[in-house]
Design a protein around this motif. Structure first.
Motif, PDB file in Angstrom:
ATOM      1  N   ARG A  45     -15.734 -24.180  59.585  1.00  0.00           N
ATOM      2  CA  ARG A  45     -15.847 -25.413  58.005  1.00  0.00           C
ATOM      3  C   ARG A  45     -17.823 -24.265  57.185  1.00  0.00           C
ATOM      4  NH1 ARG A  45     -15.125 -31.074  58.964  1.00  0.00           N
ATOM      5  NH2 ARG A  45     -13.182 -31.478  58.205  1.00  0.00           N
ATOM      6  N   TYR A  49     -17.580 -23.138  53.706  1.00  0.00           N
ATOM      7  CA  TYR A  49     -18.527 -23.189  52.699  1.00  0.00           C
ATOM      8  C   TYR A  49     -19.343 -21.673  52.071  1.00  0.00           C
ATOM      9  CZ  TYR A  49     -16.253 -27.918  54.591  1.00  0.00           C
ATOM     10  OH  TYR A  49     -15.582 -29.029  54.353  1.00  0.00           O
ATOM     11  N   TYR A  52     -17.921 -19.281  49.914  1.00  0.00           N
ATOM     12  CA  TYR A  52     -17.741 -19.660  49.355  1.00  0.00           C
ATOM     13  C   TYR A  52     -18.755 -19.837  48.222  1.00  0.00           C
ATOM     14  CZ  TYR A  52     -16.098 -22.763  45.109  1.00  0.00           C
ATOM     15  OH  TYR A  52     -15.704 -23.290  44.212  1.00  0.00           O
ATOM     16  N   VAL A 100     -11.325 -23.452  51.228  1.00  0.00           N
ATOM     17  CA  VAL A 100     -12.499 -24.518  50.896  1.00  0.00           C
ATOM     18  C   VAL A 100     -11.871 -26.805  51.395  1.00  0.00           C
ATOM     19  CG1 VAL A 100     -14.051 -26.462  49.576  1.00  0.00           C
ATOM     20  CG2 VAL A 100     -14.707 -23.898  50.511  1.00  0.00           C
ATOM     21  N   THR A 104     -10.948 -29.156  54.063  1.00  0.00           N
ATOM     22  CA  THR A 104     -11.749 -30.097  54.386  1.00  0.00           C
ATOM     23  C   THR A 104     -11.164 -31.256  54.257  1.00  0.00           C
ATOM     24  OG1 THR A 104     -13.740 -30.904  53.080  1.00  0.00           O
ATOM     25  CG2 THR A 104     -12.020 -30.310  51.735  1.00  0.00           C
ATOM     26  N   ALA A 113     -16.623 -28.552  44.552  1.00  0.00           N
ATOM     27  CA  ALA A 113     -16.626 -27.657  45.029  1.00  0.00           C
ATOM     28  C   ALA A 113     -15.654 -27.086  43.543  1.00  0.00           C
ATOM     29  CB  ALA A 113     -15.819 -26.899  46.152  1.00  0.00           C
ATOM     30  N   ALA A 150     -21.812 -30.293  51.830  1.00  0.00           N
ATOM     31  CA  ALA A 150     -20.952 -28.909  52.914  1.00  0.00           C
ATOM     32  C   ALA A 150     -21.670 -28.717  53.994  1.00  0.00           C
ATOM     33  CB  ALA A 150     -20.940 -28.002  52.506  1.00  0.00           C
TER      34      ALA A 150
END
Length: 158
Positions: A45, A49, A52, A100, A104, A113, A150
């Motif tokens: 993650r 994250y 991104y 993402v 998630t 996002a 996040a």
């Protein structure tokens, strides 16, 4: 008879001890496996994250450069190159958005996002300098919102 009883108690005690040790070792192994899985997910993650968010910043910058190039009468070749760069970064950011969304399980995080991505993609539609400034500021807020949401998922080890 007494020796047989003593031997039987010793065997039963040994079996009970072995069984208890086995049960505790299994619990410990399962817990260690669970913690390792949670840590691996946390790291995945974190990578997804942060990657991104970084691509959103690059995409935003490319869109702003393209807008200024188009609206401030710069070289046509430069405009084509900036447009191509913004398309390439957009594709990378969209790929990162998919990562993402896949990693998630939280709807609001995926929503934040996606909204950040949509709004960054609209920067080049600004009518004038005031509009582009508002869009720039809005996208910065949205990127920060994404990072803040996040952070809840990667802030600490489970």
């Amino acid at each position: 008879m007494n020796a047989i009883l003593t031997s039987l108690i010793a065997v039963l005690g040994t079996l009970l001890g072995s069984t208890a040790t086995h049960v505790f070792q299994q619990r410990t192994a399962r817990r260690a496996e669970h913690l390792a899985r949670q840590e691996r997910l946390r790291r995945e993650r974190l990578d997804a994250y942060s990657g991104y968010a970084g691509l959103l910043v690059l995409f935003r910058q490319a869109m702003l450069h393209h807008w200024f190039c188009v609206h401030e009468d710069t070289d046509a070749e430069e405009e084509v190159a900036l447009r191509q760069r913004s398309f390439e970064i957009r594709s990378q950011a969209q790929h990162a958005l998919f990562q993402v969304q896949l990693i998630t399980d939280d709807g609001p995080l995926a929503d934040v996002a996606a909204e950040a991505f949509r709004q960054v993609g609209k920067i080049d539609r600004a009518r004038d300098r005031k509009d582009v400034t508002e869009r720039r500021d809005l996208t910065q807020v949205l990127i920060n919102d994404f990072v803040n949401v996040a952070r809840q998922y990667v802030g600490s080890t489970p």
